[in-house]
Design an enzyme around this catalytic site. Structure first.
Site, short mmCIF file in Angstrom:
data_model
loop_
_atom_site.label_atom_id
_atom_site.label_comp_id
_atom_site.label_asym_id
_atom_site.label_seq_id
_atom_site.Cartn_x
_atom_site.Cartn_y
_atom_site.Cartn_z
N ARG A 189 -2.75 -1.66 -0.42
CA ARG A 189 -2.33 -2.88 -1.11
C ARG A 189 -3.16 -4.02 -0.54
O ARG A 189 -3.32 -4.12 0.68
CB ARG A 189 -0.85 -3.10 -0.84
CG ARG A 189 -0.32 -4.48 -1.16
CD ARG A 189 1.07 -4.67 -0.58
NE ARG A 189 2.08 -4.06 -1.41
CZ ARG A 189 2.69 -4.66 -2.42
NH1 ARG A 189 2.40 -5.92 -2.71
NH2 ARG A 189 3.59 -4.02 -3.14
N GLU B 88 -9.60 0.20 14.72
CA GLU B 88 -10.52 0.73 15.74
C GLU B 88 -10.38 -0.05 17.04
O GLU B 88 -10.31 0.53 18.13
CB GLU B 88 -11.94 0.60 15.22
CG GLU B 88 -13.00 1.09 16.16
CD GLU B 88 -13.71 2.30 15.62
OE1 GLU B 88 -13.50 2.70 14.46
OE2 GLU B 88 -14.49 2.88 16.38
#
Lengths: 165, 165, 165, 165
Positions: free
Chosen positions: B105, B76
């Site tokens: 992951r 963001e």
């Protein structure tokens, strides 16, 4: 996870491994990022969870609004904690798969309030909706969170306190 | 963000209002949440942005993995900053509309590296893809970020430094 | 909304373009893809919309389940139509920005039922949640739909039927 | 899907159960919704897949643009088919978990072209990005598709042709 044995005791897990911890117990064992940004759990069950975060300058983006990452973080924390609290006693763990957050209205002060509602309990994934609002109860962000539920590796299963999120 | 006069100077905005600030300039003016969690911008243009975050305990969830909210926050921040840096000189502002993050992951140490690539530049929305990876360059999370671009209110247009995200 | 004849009158479509069309009116003017896959609107207002689709072989993927694209399509149609029906009378148009669909449980026969609920009405975007279920009312898919609302180009404003989605 | 023995033969699976079917083979066995809306596979491997759909009136929403559901459907089909083609020979099945589609630019005629690229191959989920474009190769929609990979139930494992999506 950290030191562990001590937490299990303080969470009352000694003789009651089948029970979900309470919001208060989870707040006491809060650490890492949840403590860092200020997560405050208010209530949790395996179908609903409520929490809030006090707005302060450290949580804002450059123009003074609560940063979008805080809404995503808050939604992720509450749904992961509620899922983990429910599935760890069954020997499973909870891991976030995806976080979809829509930003609807800015917040500049007070609290960010979160209400998470479970939408689906599948065998391998849980789906939650989280509604985030300001002090005037205006809806400000919504998150759809998908969480994978997988068998806990054996080593973990013995040492694991119930807060894995 | 504050009134800004000082920042405008340090960002070299005195006589070059049409230029995008550099990553270094944006790092110097970094504050609020971006400073709090440790965003380090490395490079930005209006089509690509690179940044990283040093992993530390304050960014982890209970079992010791980087919290999902950090990936969402990092994606963001970088896409908002890159969009804002490009559109503010044109009299517009950038606001996050939605953040879709998939977790692939876990990361437990080193840095989280982010590479943002603009997918679409529309009149009112920009769309970015962000790839996040660990020190071994394994892909660990991906974000699709949609950012609204709207005219800057007049009051803002006069005082606004270029880092609004 | 009610059975319709009465509403049509009260909505005054003959000479009163300011009212929302009914589900029945929209079904009669249904064409293109909505007719092709079998959208059946049951009720719509600017905050809620209900519809269903009859399952048939043409809507299935290779192993005999309703194709994921049908859920996404159904959610997109109902929220676009409900938004358009509300904003076109005000001189605006509705365009899908993003469609986020989660698949929870397969459907193999009967109907796919959709219930759309508006989450947010912004100046430039509306956000809807759609719950899709089978004949036993088990939740099977959920969609979060974001729709842009923009001024209708002048040429359109004169010729436009009320079903633009 | 049907009993299957015949399909397996026509797909050349008699003595080559470890091979992925080709796009041509999959097109020949295409049925249900994929045939209905006009999916045309061009190329597939376990990391990339290309396909297209001819635009016609039956695929349009009321104002004459390709319906958003078609982009979502196309992305879902190609990624499900490519995943299934890769994992079925290993005794697994592929099921869509979520479909996130952003709409960037309308298409009114020609083809919708899709290029799917695998982003992640996990043990239990695969993630794909799909870029959809018009005849002028302008990007018009993007999808992030998450597909669950699970062990094929035994009964299926014996009868199953390789196109399950």
């Amino acid at each position: 996870m950290g030191p562990g044995g001590h937490d299990e005791a303080s969470l009352g897990y000694r003789g009651a491994a089948m029970n979900m911890p309470t919001a208060e117990e989870l707040n006491r064992s809060r650490r890492g990022y949840d403590a860092f940004y200020g997560l405050e759990l208010l209530e949790l069950s395996e179908t609903e969870v409520r929490a809030r975060v006090l707005v302060r300058d450290e949580l804002k983006q450059p123009v003074g609004l609560v940063h979008g990452g805080i809404y995503a973080s808050l939604a992720e924390s509450v749904t992961s904690l509620a899922t983990a609290a429910a599935v760890i006693p069954e020997g499973n763990m909870a891991t976030g798969l995806s976080n979809v957050t829509n930003f609807l209205r800015p917040i500049t002060d007070g609290h960010v309030h979160a209400l998470g509602t479970r939408v689906h309990r599948g065998r391998t994934t849980w789906v939650w909706d989280v509604r985030m609002s300001d002090d005037a109860d205006r809806i400000c962000a919504v998150t759809r969170m998908t969480i994978a539920v997988r068998p806990l590796p054996d080593a973990y299963a013995q040492a694991q306190p119930p807060t894995a999120g």
